[in-house]
Design a protein around this motif. Sequence first.
Motif, PDB file in Angstrom:
ATOM      1  N   PRO C  42      -6.598  11.000  44.393  1.00 32.18           N
ATOM      2  CA  PRO C  42      -6.158  10.533  45.708  1.00 32.18           C
ATOM      3  C   PRO C  42      -6.562   9.071  45.932  1.00 32.18           C
ATOM      4  O   PRO C  42      -7.630   8.649  45.476  1.00 32.18           O
ATOM      5  N   PRO C  43      -5.708   8.320  46.616  1.00 31.68           N
ATOM      6  CA  PRO C  43      -6.081   6.942  46.938  1.00 31.68           C
ATOM      7  C   PRO C  43      -7.179   6.915  47.998  1.00 31.68           C
ATOM      8  O   PRO C  43      -7.333   7.875  48.748  1.00 31.68           O
ATOM      9  N   ARG C  45      -9.118   4.398  51.103  1.00 30.45           N
ATOM     10  CA  ARG C  45      -8.985   3.192  51.920  1.00 30.45           C
ATOM     11  C   ARG C  45     -10.077   2.201  51.561  1.00 30.45           C
ATOM     12  O   ARG C  45     -11.234   2.576  51.360  1.00 30.45           O
ATOM     13  N   ASP C  67      -2.018  -3.425  49.238  1.00 32.73           N
ATOM     14  CA  ASP C  67      -1.859  -3.373  50.692  1.00 32.73           C
ATOM     15  C   ASP C  67      -1.768  -1.924  51.136  1.00 32.73           C
ATOM     16  O   ASP C  67      -1.092  -1.112  50.497  1.00 32.73           O
ATOM     17  N   PHE C  69      -0.204  -0.768  53.637  1.00 35.36           N
ATOM     18  CA  PHE C  69       1.015  -0.417  54.363  1.00 35.36           C
ATOM     19  C   PHE C  69       2.277  -0.665  53.533  1.00 35.36           C
ATOM     20  O   PHE C  69       2.498  -1.763  53.023  1.00 35.36           O
ATOM     21  N   SER C  76       1.144   4.076  56.200  1.00 36.19           N
ATOM     22  CA  SER C  76      -0.065   3.941  55.399  1.00 36.19           C
ATOM     23  C   SER C  76       0.079   4.640  54.055  1.00 36.19           C
ATOM     24  O   SER C  76       0.412   5.837  53.990  1.00 36.19           O
ATOM     25  N   TYR C  78      -2.378   5.373  52.317  1.00 32.62           N
ATOM     26  CA  TYR C  78      -3.484   6.315  52.191  1.00 32.62           C
ATOM     27  C   TYR C  78      -2.957   7.736  52.082  1.00 32.62           C
ATOM     28  O   TYR C  78      -3.522   8.570  51.400  1.00 32.62           O
ATOM     29  N   PHE C  79      -1.867   8.017  52.786  1.00 33.87           N
ATOM     30  CA  PHE C  79      -1.284   9.362  52.736  1.00 33.87           C
ATOM     31  C   PHE C  79      -0.414   9.560  51.496  1.00 33.87           C
ATOM     32  O   PHE C  79       0.186  10.618  51.312  1.00 33.87           O
TER      33      PHE C  79
END
Lengths: 426, 426, 426
Positions: C42-43, C45, C67, C69, C76, C78-79
Amino acid sequence: MLPPKENELITRVEPGTPMGNTMRRYWIPACLSSEIAERDCPPVRVKLLGEDLVAFRDSEGRIGLIDEFCPHRRVSLYFGRNEECGLRCVYHGWKYDVEGNCVDQLNEPPEHQFKHHIHITAYPTSEMGGIVWAYMGPPEKMPAPPKFAWTQVPQARRHVSKVIEECNWLQALEGGIDTSHAPILHRLLTDNSTRGGIKPSNPFVRGKAPNLVVDVTDYGYLYAGIRPLGDSDVHIRTYHFVMPFHQIRPSRSESGIPCDAGHIWVPMDDYNCMVYNWMYSTTDAPLTDEDRRERGIGNGPDFVDQTTFRSKRNRENNYLLDRRVQKTETFTGIDGVNAQDRAVQESMGRVVDRTREHLGPADRAVIQARRLLLQATRTVEAGGTPPGVEATYYLLHPAEAVAPTNTDWRTLLASRAPRTDVLQRA
Amino acid sequence: MLPPKENELITRVEPGTPMGNTMRRYWIPACLSSEIAERDCPPVRVKLLGEDLVAFRDSEGRIGLIDEFCPHRRVSLYFGRNEECGLRCVYHGWKYDVEGNCVDQLNEPPEHQFKHHIHITAYPTSEMGGIVWAYMGPPEKMPAPPKFAWTQVPQARRHVSKVIEECNWLQALEGGIDTSHAPILHRLLTDNSTRGGIKPSNPFVRGKAPNLVVDVTDYGYLYAGIRPLGDSDVHIRTYHFVMPFHQIRPSRSESGIPCDAGHIWVPMDDYNCMVYNWMYSTTDAPLTDEDRRERGIGNGPDFVDQTTFRSKRNRENNYLLDRRVQKTETFTGIDGVNAQDRAVQESMGRVVDRTREHLGPADRAVIQARRLLLQATRTVEAGGTPPGVEATYYLLHPAEAVAPTNTDWRTLLASRAPRTDVLQRA
Amino acid sequence: MLPPKENELITRVEPGTPMGNTMRRYWIPACLSSEIAERDCPPVRVKLLGEDLVAFRDSEGRIGLIDEFCPHRRVSLYFGRNEECGLRCVYHGWKYDVEGNCVDQLNEPPEHQFKHHIHITAYPTSEMGGIVWAYMGPPEKMPAPPKFAWTQVPQARRHVSKVIEECNWLQALEGGIDTSHAPILHRLLTDNSTRGGIKPSNPFVRGKAPNLVVDVTDYGYLYAGIRPLGDSDVHIRTYHFVMPFHQIRPSRSESGIPCDAGHIWVPMDDYNCMVYNWMYSTTDAPLTDEDRRERGIGNGPDFVDQTTFRSKRNRENNYLLDRRVQKTETFTGIDGVNAQDRAVQESMGRVVDRTREHLGPADRAVIQARRLLLQATRTVEAGGTPPGVEATYYLLHPAEAVAPTNTDWRTLLASRAPRTDVLQRA
């Protein structure tokens, strides 16, 4: 219905404001004595008029009230060590006495120390009535200590508590000097209720809407609410407003002991105030443990976190409003008389927009307080002394009575003077 | 890729803004009927277009939607007592009827009262389809009530819920009218999954990336996504966008009942919107309890606090994203189709910076909605009536089909008109 | 006692600031290797210098730092889904490789795709010493990777952790290069205490207040605190400050193994920094599990949430200060040496007002660091290369000793050079 400029002028108290400068001419409650009860106790944070301070009691019992931040590197002295007559910053060990003198610099060898050049803001204090009072104004203008009658009675007959109200001090104060709301907001719907509030059979509630009378005095004003009780009688309550933020009202303790009581609405900053609640038995009867819990009034440990002094019923939880109780038992559904006050006053927003209000004759006391406060800022700006700084309020006594309609109530109430023998002359 | 000025113009809805003024020309959902189900029920807070209001149902069943703050001293009427055809402020007992007239001033004796001079903002309401709708615009321009087909069916065949989305209304709406994301964001990774989403075997997912078609109408537009399924067939879904914030889409309930469904993205303020979710059975079958739980879609009591209407999966808890589920079962690892929408849309920030986006042909419906909305603000500023105010959308019906590639899909779908006999004429 | 302009200049690091531009000339820790340990993980933040980024390890082990976004609609990443050599946005399925190239647009049919026109910000990374380092500056100025000695030892002898400090990076750094506070703030009151801190019998505490020496070098400076121990001996500790935010100090692990250790204070934005804590055994002894818990130093899982990297003792809970412990066991009453640092440094406010401080000779290292940092911003603005970019710090070694007063300490300490055989040449 204040113009925007006057709403700003009368509410803002942070450093440099006219109202803040006016407040600084009075003694101001800083904390409870019990918060720094012991010598060498931990320091406590104190916020007054937008300034961050810490209070402590030193090894010899003297009280310090100093800037929260060490002038060396700006660390909070809340984390400090209170030891051997001074508060020591834990970062580099700089230490300050109660007068704000730097008395040690633990990080510097003796030949490098420059402590005699370092001073920290320190305000004079006066301990009286279970409260540590501060004077934050020009030293040459410091008035005599605030010897309110209630500060002079024996501790067994007095009780003091405090609670944060999360809005500007003025709208809290305006609630306190507004007798017209009390038998509405605080009304019980039935005499059977055991919750805090005013029973329907009480003449305060039974009476019709009041005529408000305000007699301006040299310390502020005396005000009265006079309510018709049928054709022949009236119910009268008189109070005092002592500049800039004291109320004195007739009361009874939770167990029914006749008391004088009052609030002090102390500005922490523009958006929060600390409300001090005091009462004292006006008879020989000492206050009981139950009285000191303040359950009906909505202060004390059941209602207020005694570490943070935040109200347990607050904006975030809608004051635990119970709609069923509101239907059947109390006018608001919120327990605790002063919790009810906080609910409505905080609901106005942090600083109420007085340009959008609509006042009537029942708001006469509120209007007069604003006039006095605005006038006081002009007096101070012109170099004068605002009302109430000279302690003419020493023996002030409120009263409550049911009397025939034609009674000269001022004479009647004057006859109910305080028992000066209950005061403990300092 | 909007210029900064247009991004401001199209997103901002608080009082005085062009888009806010445009919104005020339409009927706007204010709350669920069920929130104020009973006469003399507790009032509820309603935030619309940056205005704080309270809604209540009076003793005779009439609905009031009035300013939250009492004009006397600005206390919140949320704490008020709803009694005998009016909402009474608990502070001084001023009372307002559903039209905003002050009908009592409990704190003033009769000879001092001035209630006929006191009015509070009150908006007309219309109750329809389980929703209380408000009209906040100029009285002389009030349109006919919003008789969407779904508001006219029997309650047994309709369901409505709501949830706060913590971002500007427009980026929520843009998600709803963007059919291209649905089979990506909401995709299940395996037909075996019992979680909410679209199975890989569904032609919506099996189809290739769509061609988007947008047909502008007098109420907004009809749009379709047409996806090749091999060489000979296409999958088609058509939807309606009704100005300024309605979507109508083909759907099935959780138990598989064919439904029309949709969302309404109602601006609370510039940074939050209330999403209303409706569906109705387009056959005679009534909706089941399971349908009303909305577990797959991610609304309902498992997903949304039914007191605050806040999503339980939200920004603070990363929507309870489960990375293992994301690897093996669902595209996002977040349960609930609309919870997935909220996650990505809220992740853009409270108001997405449209100067930094890169749109393509698949964003055609988004681009067209912006054009219509911006044009509507100009129409309103020029004194005209924006599209969709006249209720031409009464019988709108979405559709979904698999058809041969060369089909004239507009004709095909027009043949699938709504069963008008299911509508309960008002 | 910095002027306001210099306080702004030296503290602000967000995009476009001189100090931010200066920082971008160095390799900067972005995350722990362990946070993105596996391929296709998983990425996570990453916030650096006010920029929101995500880090991930792709299917071939390459690290992406891009980035947060998606340039399509600003969702994002992140998801996102980390799959098949790229991070895919879950909203419309656009996908990016570690170099920031858009390699797929799942929502567009092939004939509409424009992925070759889409790039996302991507920074070069270098993985070394358990840390993923980023280079965020002009590509043509990228320096050699940061081969600090500690990054080159075998993993069994090294430990790295991290924790957010909730204030500007500079006041955190200033605490780290300020040896004068250590035996004060971190002092134990009794040798019997088992809490983290420095015992009174330790010469570091037994010594008197230090003379500070600062020798400017090409990478920053070497500094030493020299403390008299009676008449004949001194206690000496030497450290290195490596531009722009590294400290290297002599230490011992929790179990007593001699170590070099240090912190890196990485600006997340103007108001928060991520502190990386490293240590490595300078002997052959590997570090133990107990060493890696970092209980005395106040980092590790007992002190820091290993998901959010937020300190469990923090501003909101007054760092769980225990006043009884402060009276009897430790100078602060706060457990954990670095938790003590965070408490005092965060108490200064998010960005300390250096116009109101009062520095003395013991603050010499702090003053010198500010000079170097301010000078570096001028060097960068003039097109030059700031100190420490060229990796001359490869074999830096701190030291600690008790020695006769007249010792030439620089010679003494130079003789205690690092054992270069413990380094694992890359």
